[in-house]
Motif scaffolding. Structure first.
Motif, short mmCIF file in Angstrom:
data_model
loop_
_atom_site.label_atom_id
_atom_site.label_comp_id
_atom_site.label_asym_id
_atom_site.label_seq_id
_atom_site.Cartn_x
_atom_site.Cartn_y
_atom_site.Cartn_z
N PHE A 1 0.86 -1.19 0.00
CA PHE A 1 0.00 0.00 0.00
C PHE A 1 0.89 1.23 0.00
N ARG A 2 0.30 2.40 -0.30
CA ARG A 2 1.10 3.62 -0.21
C ARG A 2 0.26 4.75 0.38
N VAL A 3 0.99 5.76 0.89
CA VAL A 3 0.31 6.92 1.48
C VAL A 3 0.20 8.04 0.45
N CYS A 4 1.23 8.19 -0.39
CA CYS A 4 1.23 9.31 -1.34
C CYS A 4 0.40 8.97 -2.57
N PHE A 5 0.21 9.94 -3.44
CA PHE A 5 -0.42 9.69 -4.72
C PHE A 5 0.53 8.94 -5.63
N SER A 6 -0.02 8.18 -6.56
CA SER A 6 0.85 7.55 -7.56
C SER A 6 1.27 8.62 -8.57
N ASP A 7 2.32 8.33 -9.34
CA ASP A 7 2.80 9.29 -10.35
C ASP A 7 1.72 9.66 -11.35
N PRO A 8 1.04 8.64 -11.95
CA PRO A 8 0.00 9.00 -12.93
C PRO A 8 -1.06 9.90 -12.31
N ASN A 9 -1.43 9.60 -11.07
CA ASN A 9 -2.45 10.44 -10.44
C ASN A 9 -1.96 11.86 -10.27
N GLN A 10 -0.67 12.01 -9.97
CA GLN A 10 -0.13 13.37 -9.84
C GLN A 10 -0.13 14.09 -11.17
N GLY A 11 0.23 13.35 -12.24
CA GLY A 11 0.26 13.95 -13.58
C GLY A 11 -1.13 14.39 -13.98
N MET A 12 -2.09 13.50 -13.72
CA MET A 12 -3.46 13.82 -14.11
C MET A 12 -3.99 14.99 -13.27
N ALA A 13 -3.73 14.93 -11.96
CA ALA A 13 -4.21 15.99 -11.08
C ALA A 13 -3.59 17.33 -11.46
N SER A 14 -2.31 17.33 -11.84
CA SER A 14 -1.66 18.58 -12.22
C SER A 14 -2.29 19.17 -13.47
N ALA A 15 -2.52 18.30 -14.48
CA ALA A 15 -3.10 18.77 -15.74
C ALA A 15 -4.49 19.35 -15.48
N LYS A 16 -5.27 18.63 -14.66
CA LYS A 16 -6.62 19.11 -14.35
C LYS A 16 -6.57 20.44 -13.62
N TYR A 17 -5.62 20.52 -12.67
CA TYR A 17 -5.52 21.73 -11.86
C TYR A 17 -5.20 22.93 -12.74
N ILE A 18 -4.23 22.74 -13.64
CA ILE A 18 -3.83 23.85 -14.52
C ILE A 18 -4.98 24.22 -15.45
N GLY A 19 -5.66 23.20 -15.99
CA GLY A 19 -6.75 23.45 -16.92
C GLY A 19 -7.95 24.08 -16.25
N GLU A 20 -8.37 23.50 -15.13
CA GLU A 20 -9.59 23.96 -14.49
C GLU A 20 -9.45 25.35 -13.90
N ASN A 21 -8.23 25.67 -13.42
CA ASN A 21 -8.04 27.00 -12.85
C ASN A 21 -7.53 28.00 -13.88
N ALA A 22 -7.48 27.57 -15.14
CA ALA A 22 -7.04 28.43 -16.24
C ALA A 22 -5.76 29.18 -15.89
N ILE A 23 -4.77 28.44 -15.45
CA ILE A 23 -3.52 29.08 -15.04
C ILE A 23 -2.69 29.51 -16.25
N ALA A 24 -2.76 28.73 -17.33
CA ALA A 24 -1.98 29.08 -18.52
C ALA A 24 -2.61 28.44 -19.73
N SER A 25 -2.30 28.97 -20.91
CA SER A 25 -2.84 28.36 -22.12
C SER A 25 -1.75 27.66 -22.93
N THR A 26 -0.49 28.04 -22.69
CA THR A 26 0.60 27.32 -23.36
C THR A 26 1.55 26.78 -22.30
N VAL A 27 1.87 25.50 -22.43
CA VAL A 27 2.64 24.83 -21.39
C VAL A 27 3.86 24.15 -22.00
N ALA A 28 5.00 24.31 -21.35
CA ALA A 28 6.20 23.56 -21.73
C ALA A 28 6.50 22.58 -20.60
N ILE A 29 7.12 21.46 -20.94
CA ILE A 29 7.45 20.47 -19.91
C ILE A 29 8.95 20.19 -19.97
N ILE A 30 9.57 20.13 -18.83
CA ILE A 30 10.96 19.65 -18.75
C ILE A 30 10.95 18.49 -17.78
#
Lengths: 423, 294
Positions: free
Chosen positions: A183-212
């Motif tokens: 079992f784990r306490v933290c979020f899984s990586d995919p969940n973090q990726g998905m949550a981040s994308a949703k967060y950025i999209g839903e809060n309209a933080i930016a319209s163009t995104v770069a990833i490193i």
């Protein structure tokens, strides 16, 4: 003359050797010092174990009413306390010890005291398995660990084989919990990726995104893939996605230049804070000031010694824990942690603290006793984990799936005036 | 415009590799050994400057002097304790293994003294960035200083080796240790001097590396050390201008490969170029093909 030289060089060689071993000695001393904290209750428990043995056989319920009856429950921890990820391992070791001490002071699990022992794995999967074996020889019945994903995956193979209950505080890659004993306490990586994308999209933080991202790291590439997949459903566009690897993680001028040329308003950094601190300073040299958004790996960036925290101003990160949160539980934890270890706890510490309390909750539900072997404990804990609800530092009303994943709300913080502020 | 910017970054990264490679190549050329601890002496240099400038708040000049002094002494001690007794060992592997041992020893001592936490290095360069083409092109002060120091060091080293007695002694030792000794050259002294100079260069490289890429851990020197070793082989190990050219080319290939081919494949590209160069010119770009006479 020749002889004299030989003596000098052998003396100096031994001095160097001593210096090397002095390091080991200190580390061992620290370990002992921490074990000593627990030695007293452990001895008490051992003393009364003869008397309590019969009680213990009658079942956990009876034992629960009598303090220190029937030995101790041995919980082991594995994580990097030296090496490049030592910040995480030390945080987990300290916070888990803090939780264990608190639980012991309040009567233990089902009235049984916990003994906790932590082994270093230097963030190396091979050493992690060795550390696991060492703890098994010591008599470990449940494992909190490992701290990093790669090590957790390696250890999970062993715990599945042995049917040992494993709860990783912070191993976030998918494979960490692929077996049903983990079992784990933290979020899984995919969940973090998905949550981040949703967060950025839903809060309209930016319209163009770069990833490193770090393509040589399972944590970073795991988040990246899910983020990129989820981005298709979100109202922003990925304009550049550049990678680096473990062997070339000092120069980010190219990746930043490309993000800048592509006109990215936000740079998503699903990476660890060491590289992120370099990216922030190189972006500033380049005269490029987008919004930086990261995941839990960025946690710790403000603690980089001598780091100019003004560079991190405005950085957003998805993290389950902010040390300045106002709730009672966090305040008490932060105060106790500061008093004992002289440092502000990070989210790894919070994850580990929750992990130990989850073990307590599930252990009480399952009615585990010290005389059960690790396999019996594991079967009982596996069944109990999905039934518990934990109000922890990293989320209120946390529950677990049979698959080992936690259910909790993602939280994001923004760095303002050098501290995390909830968003 | 971004091409020029990539090129400048490449030269900057390459200059750091070049300064490290100069130390590698000198030690190899004269002592005929690969000093794998060289990268970690860089890290020590970085930590000395960090302690003096960032922790104690003393002026950077003091940090530079102290780092060079401490690394020079450290290099000589390492040579005296770990390498010299093995110089005539039956297998040349023995000294290679002690070098790896010294490398880990230095890393672990630094880990013990400074901990594993990443430290952010305050740049010792206070030159403002150069803005060209209406701010589209930025050349940082660190880049300028790194490139200039690389060139100065190369010129000084070449003059030193070719024009001074000690330099000539180095050349003689590198050609034939036994014969040099018979001609009255103090071979041990010459090798010790080589290590002293190599380590002083490592200290300079450490400062420049950490100023350009301001993060310092006990493992900071390891990867640049290996890359610089590649640069030294690339340029022709044992050759001073070769190390310089090898380092700068390596930096440019790395950055341009990252920019135009694939950022994931940057290192693969660098090493593929190395393989091709060595297949065509086994001694490296400026290396001399010395035939063993029987």
């Amino acid at each position: 003359m020749k002889k004299y030289h030989k003596i000098i060089s052998s003396v100096m060689a031994s001095a160097m050797a001593v210096a090397l071993f002095a390091g080991c000695g200190n580390a061992a001393d620290n370990g002992n010092a921490q074990a000593d904290d627990n030695a007293a209750p452990a001895e008490n428990a051992a003393d009364s174990s003869n008397a309590g043995a019969e009680n213990a056989e009658t079942g956990g319920e009876t034992a629960a009413t009598e303090n220190n009856a029937g030995g101790v429950i041995k919980i082991g921890g594995v994580g990097p306390t030296t090496g490049s990820a030592a910040v995480y391992g030390l945080a987990v070791q300290n916070a888990a010890q803090l939780a264990v001490d608190e639980i012991n002071a309040n009567g233990g699990i089902n009235g049984v005291q916990i003994e906790f022992k932590f082994e270093d794995d230097e963030c190396d999967p091979e050493k992690s398995v060795n550390a696991y074996n060492t703890l098994k020889d010591w008599g470990m019945q449940m494992l909190v660990g490992s701290v990093t994903s790669g090590c957790s995956v390696a250890v999970a193979e062993k715990t599945a084989e042995d049917n040992m209950f494993q709860l990783t505080p912070s191993g976030s890659s998918v494979d960490c919990v692929k077996y049903d004993n983990a079992f784990r306490v933290c979020f899984s990586d995919p969940n973090q990726g998905m949550a981040s994308a949703k967060y950025i999209g839903e809060n309209a933080i930016a319209s163009t995104v770069a990833i490193i991202y770090d393509s040589s790291d399972i944590y970073s590439s795991g988040i990246y893939e899910k983020f990129a997949a989820e981005a298709a459903n979100q109202p922003f566009e990925i304009v550049s996605a550049e990678a680096f690897t473990a062997d070339s993680k000092t120069d980010f001028s190219v990746q930043l230049q490309k993000a800048k040329d592509a006109g990215a308003e936000l740079v998503f950094l699903p990476i660890y804070y060491t590289e992120a601190s370099l990216i922030l300073s190189q972006a500033s040299t380049l005269g490029y000031a987008p919004i930086f958004f990261g995941c839990d790996g960025l946690d710790g960036i403000l603690n980089v010694e001598n780091f100019d925290t003004s560079l991190a101003e405005g950085v957003m990160l998805l993290t389950p824990f902010a040390a300045d949160a106002e709730d009672e539980l966090t305040k008490n934890f932060v105060a106790a942690y500061k008093e004992k270890f002289g440092d502000t706890p990070n989210q790894f510490a919070a994850d580990a603290y929750d992990a130990v309390y989850a073990i307590k909750a599930a252990g009480e539900k399952a009615g585990i006793t010290p005389d059960m072997d690790m396999s019996a404990i594991c079967d009982a804990m596996k069944a109990a984990m999905p039934q518990i609800t934990l109000d922890g530092l990293t989320g209120t009303g946390m529950t677990w799936d049979v698959s080992g994943e936690p259910n909790k709300e993602p939280k994001a913080v923004k760095i303002t005036n050098g501290v995390y502020t909830a968003m | 415009m971004s091409f020029i910017s990539y090129l400048i970054n490449g030269v900057s990264l390459g200059s750091v590799y070049a300064i490290i490679a100069l130390g590698y190549t000198m030690v190899y050329g004269i002592a005929k050994m690969l000093n794998f601890a060289h990268g970690d002496v860089i890290m020590v240099g970085g930590f000395v400057v960090f302690t003096i400038v960032s922790s104690l708040g003393l002026p950077p000049v003091l940090g530079i002097v102290a780092a060079v002094a401490i690394c020079t002494v450290l290099g000589m001690i390492i040579e005296r304790v770990a390498y010299k007794p093995l110089r005539n060992a039956a297998s040349p592997l023995a000294v290679l293994i002690t070098a790896i041992g010294v490398s880990y020893l230095l890393q672990n001592i630094a880990l013990l003294l400074f901990g594993a936490n990443t430290k952010s290095f305050t740049s010792i360069v206070s030159i403002p960035p150069l803005k060209l083409a209406e701010g589209k092109l930025m050349i940082s002060g660190e880049t300028i200083v790194t490139i200039i120091s690389g060139i100065i060091i190369m010129v000084c080293l070449t003059l030193f080796v070719n024009r001074t007695k000690a330099g000539q002694a180095m050349l003689a030792v590198s050609e034939d240790k036994g014969a040099a000794q018979l001609m009255g050259i103090n071979v041990n002294g010459t090798i010790a001097l080589t290590f002293a100079i190599g380590s002083a260069l490592a200290a300079v490289a450490g400062m420049l590396l950490c100023s350009s890429y301001p993060s310092l851990t006990p493992y900071t020197g390891a990867m640049p050390g290996i890359k610089a070793f590649v640069a030294a082989v690339f340029g022709g190990i044992g050759s001073i201008p070769g190390a310089m050219i090898g380092g700068i080319l390596l930096g440019i290939i790395e950055i341009l490969g990252k920019a135009y081919i694939s950022s994931q494949m940057a290192d693969a590209i660098v090493f593929a170029v190395l393989i091709i160069v060595l297949l065509v010119k086994p001694a490296g770009i400026l290396g001399k093909n010395i035939q063993e006479k029987v």
